[in-house]
Motif scaffolding. Sequence first.
Motif, PDB file in Angstrom:
ATOM      1  N   GLU A   1       0.886  -1.164   0.000  1.00  0.00           N
ATOM      2  CA  GLU A   1       0.000   0.000   0.000  1.00  0.00           C
ATOM      3  C   GLU A   1       0.920   1.209   0.000  1.00  0.00           C
ATOM      4  OE1 GLU A   1      -2.589  -0.421   3.394  1.00  0.00           O
ATOM      5  OE2 GLU A   1      -3.343  -2.361   2.684  1.00  0.00           O
ATOM      6  N   PRO A   2       1.224   1.745  -1.212  1.00  0.00           N
ATOM      7  CA  PRO A   2       2.253   2.779  -1.343  1.00  0.00           C
ATOM      8  C   PRO A   2       2.179   3.881  -0.294  1.00  0.00           C
ATOM      9  CG  PRO A   2       1.491   2.121  -3.481  1.00  0.00           C
ATOM     10  CD  PRO A   2       0.600   1.436  -2.481  1.00  0.00           C
TER      11      PRO A   2
ATOM     12  N   PHE B   1       3.829  -1.864   4.031  1.00  0.00           N
ATOM     13  CA  PHE B   1       4.567  -2.871   3.263  1.00  0.00           C
ATOM     14  C   PHE B   1       4.762  -4.066   4.178  1.00  0.00           C
ATOM     15  CE2 PHE B   1       8.978  -4.469   2.184  1.00  0.00           C
ATOM     16  CZ  PHE B   1       8.578  -5.214   1.079  1.00  0.00           C
ATOM     17  N   ALA B   2       4.377  -5.252   3.710  1.00  0.00           N
ATOM     18  CA  ALA B   2       4.528  -6.461   4.524  1.00  0.00           C
ATOM     19  C   ALA B   2       5.094  -7.589   3.684  1.00  0.00           C
ATOM     20  CB  ALA B   2       3.181  -6.876   5.115  1.00  0.00           C
ATOM     21  N   PHE B   3       5.910  -8.408   4.358  1.00  0.00           N
ATOM     22  CA  PHE B   3       6.438  -9.600   3.702  1.00  0.00           C
ATOM     23  C   PHE B   3       6.594 -10.709   4.733  1.00  0.00           C
ATOM     24  CE2 PHE B   3      10.178  -7.090   4.912  1.00  0.00           C
ATOM     25  CZ  PHE B   3      11.018  -8.016   5.517  1.00  0.00           C
ATOM     26  N   ARG B   4       6.656 -11.928   4.221  1.00  0.00           N
ATOM     27  CA  ARG B   4       6.941 -13.102   5.043  1.00  0.00           C
ATOM     28  C   ARG B   4       8.318 -13.571   4.618  1.00  0.00           C
ATOM     29  NH1 ARG B   4       4.670 -16.255   8.449  1.00  0.00           N
ATOM     30  NH2 ARG B   4       2.695 -15.144   8.300  1.00  0.00           N
ATOM     31  N   TRP B   5       9.184 -13.851   5.610  1.00  0.00           N
ATOM     32  CA  TRP B   5      10.532 -14.308   5.273  1.00  0.00           C
ATOM     33  C   TRP B   5      10.918 -15.533   6.058  1.00  0.00           C
ATOM     34  CZ3 TRP B   5      14.962 -10.736   7.341  1.00  0.00           C
ATOM     35  CH2 TRP B   5      14.739 -10.408   8.668  1.00  0.00           C
ATOM     36  N   ALA B   6      11.713 -16.365   5.391  1.00  0.00           N
ATOM     37  CA  ALA B   6      12.181 -17.605   6.005  1.00  0.00           C
ATOM     38  C   ALA B   6      13.361 -17.313   6.912  1.00  0.00           C
ATOM     39  CB  ALA B   6      12.586 -18.604   4.926  1.00  0.00           C
ATOM     40  N   LEU B   7      13.384 -17.989   8.047  1.00  0.00           N
ATOM     41  CA  LEU B   7      14.495 -17.828   8.983  1.00  0.00           C
ATOM     42  C   LEU B   7      15.552 -18.911   8.773  1.00  0.00           C
ATOM     43  CD1 LEU B   7      12.496 -16.819  12.172  1.00  0.00           C
ATOM     44  CD2 LEU B   7      13.588 -15.345  10.482  1.00  0.00           C
ATOM     45  N   ASP B   8      15.437 -19.622   7.654  1.00  0.00           N
ATOM     46  CA  ASP B   8      16.453 -20.594   7.256  1.00  0.00           C
ATOM     47  C   ASP B   8      16.707 -20.415   5.763  1.00  0.00           C
ATOM     48  OD1 ASP B   8      14.324 -21.834   5.904  1.00  0.00           O
ATOM     49  OD2 ASP B   8      14.027 -23.328   7.461  1.00  0.00           O
ATOM     50  N   ASP B   9      17.332 -21.373   5.115  1.00  0.00           N
ATOM     51  CA  ASP B   9      17.692 -21.226   3.709  1.00  0.00           C
ATOM     52  C   ASP B   9      16.562 -21.532   2.739  1.00  0.00           C
ATOM     53  OD1 ASP B   9      20.259 -20.511   4.415  1.00  0.00           O
ATOM     54  OD2 ASP B   9      21.026 -22.559   4.323  1.00  0.00           O
ATOM     55  N   GLY B  10      15.409 -21.961   3.224  1.00  0.00           N
ATOM     56  CA  GLY B  10      14.332 -22.367   2.336  1.00  0.00           C
ATOM     57  C   GLY B  10      13.390 -21.239   1.981  1.00  0.00           C
ATOM     58  N   ALA B  11      12.366 -21.613   1.231  1.00  0.00           N
ATOM     59  CA  ALA B  11      11.288 -20.679   0.921  1.00  0.00           C
ATOM     60  C   ALA B  11      10.424 -20.514   2.169  1.00  0.00           C
ATOM     61  CB  ALA B  11      10.456 -21.216  -0.233  1.00  0.00           C
TER      62      ALA B  11
ATOM     63  N   PHE C   1       5.810  -3.100   7.863  1.00  0.00           N
ATOM     64  CA  PHE C   1       6.257  -1.727   8.023  1.00  0.00           C
ATOM     65  C   PHE C   1       5.030  -0.837   7.831  1.00  0.00           C
ATOM     66  CE2 PHE C   1      10.115  -3.788   6.456  1.00  0.00           C
ATOM     67  CZ  PHE C   1      11.116  -3.215   7.216  1.00  0.00           C
ATOM     68  N   THR C   2       4.749   0.042   8.800  1.00  0.00           N
ATOM     69  CA  THR C   2       3.662   1.000   8.679  1.00  0.00           C
ATOM     70  C   THR C   2       4.257   2.399   8.776  1.00  0.00           C
ATOM     71  OG1 THR C   2       2.179  -0.567   9.773  1.00  0.00           O
ATOM     72  CG2 THR C   2       1.424   1.705   9.599  1.00  0.00           C
TER      73      THR C   2
END
Length: 146
Positions: free
Chosen positions: A65-66, A70-80, A91-92
Motif C-alpha cells: 500500500e504505497p 509494506f509487509a512480507f513473510r521471510w524464512a528464517l532458514d535457507d528455504g522458501a 512496516f507502517t
Amino acid sequence: MTDRIERDIVIAAAPERVWAIVTRAEHLGTWFADAGATIDLRPGGELTLTWKEYGVSRGVVETVEPHTTFAFRWALDDGAPGDGNSTRVVFTLTPDGDGTRLRVVESGFDGLAGGPEQQAKHVEQNTEGWRLELDELRAYAESHPA
C-alpha cells in the motif's frame, strides 16, 4: 516469550522517501541486507535479502500500500518461507511533522519449528536485529539523497 516484536522510530524524511528505502532493492541491499537485495514489489512477489555473514533469506511480498504499508513473510532458514520457518514483517508509515513515524512489527514466532527454546532464540536475535537495522535505516534516510 512473545509472539511479536514491535518497534517505532521517527525519521527526518518524508513518507515517500522512507517508502522507497524500505521497498526498493538498491536501498534494502544497503541499510538492511549488507550484500544486496532483490524485490518484486507486488503481493506474491519474491524478495531476497543477502548478508555477508548470514547468507540469503528468501521472502514473499504480502502487502503493498504505497507510502503507508509494506509487509512480507521471510524464512528464517535457507528455504522458501512456509509453515514452521517464517515470520511476517509489517512496516507502517505515518506522517509525523516533517518526518515519518515508522512502525515495524514482526510476528509469528510461536509458529516456528524447534520448540519454545528455539522460538525464544529467534525473538531475542531479531529484537536486537531490528534495533540495529532500524537505527541504520534512520541514519541512511537522513544522510543519503533520494
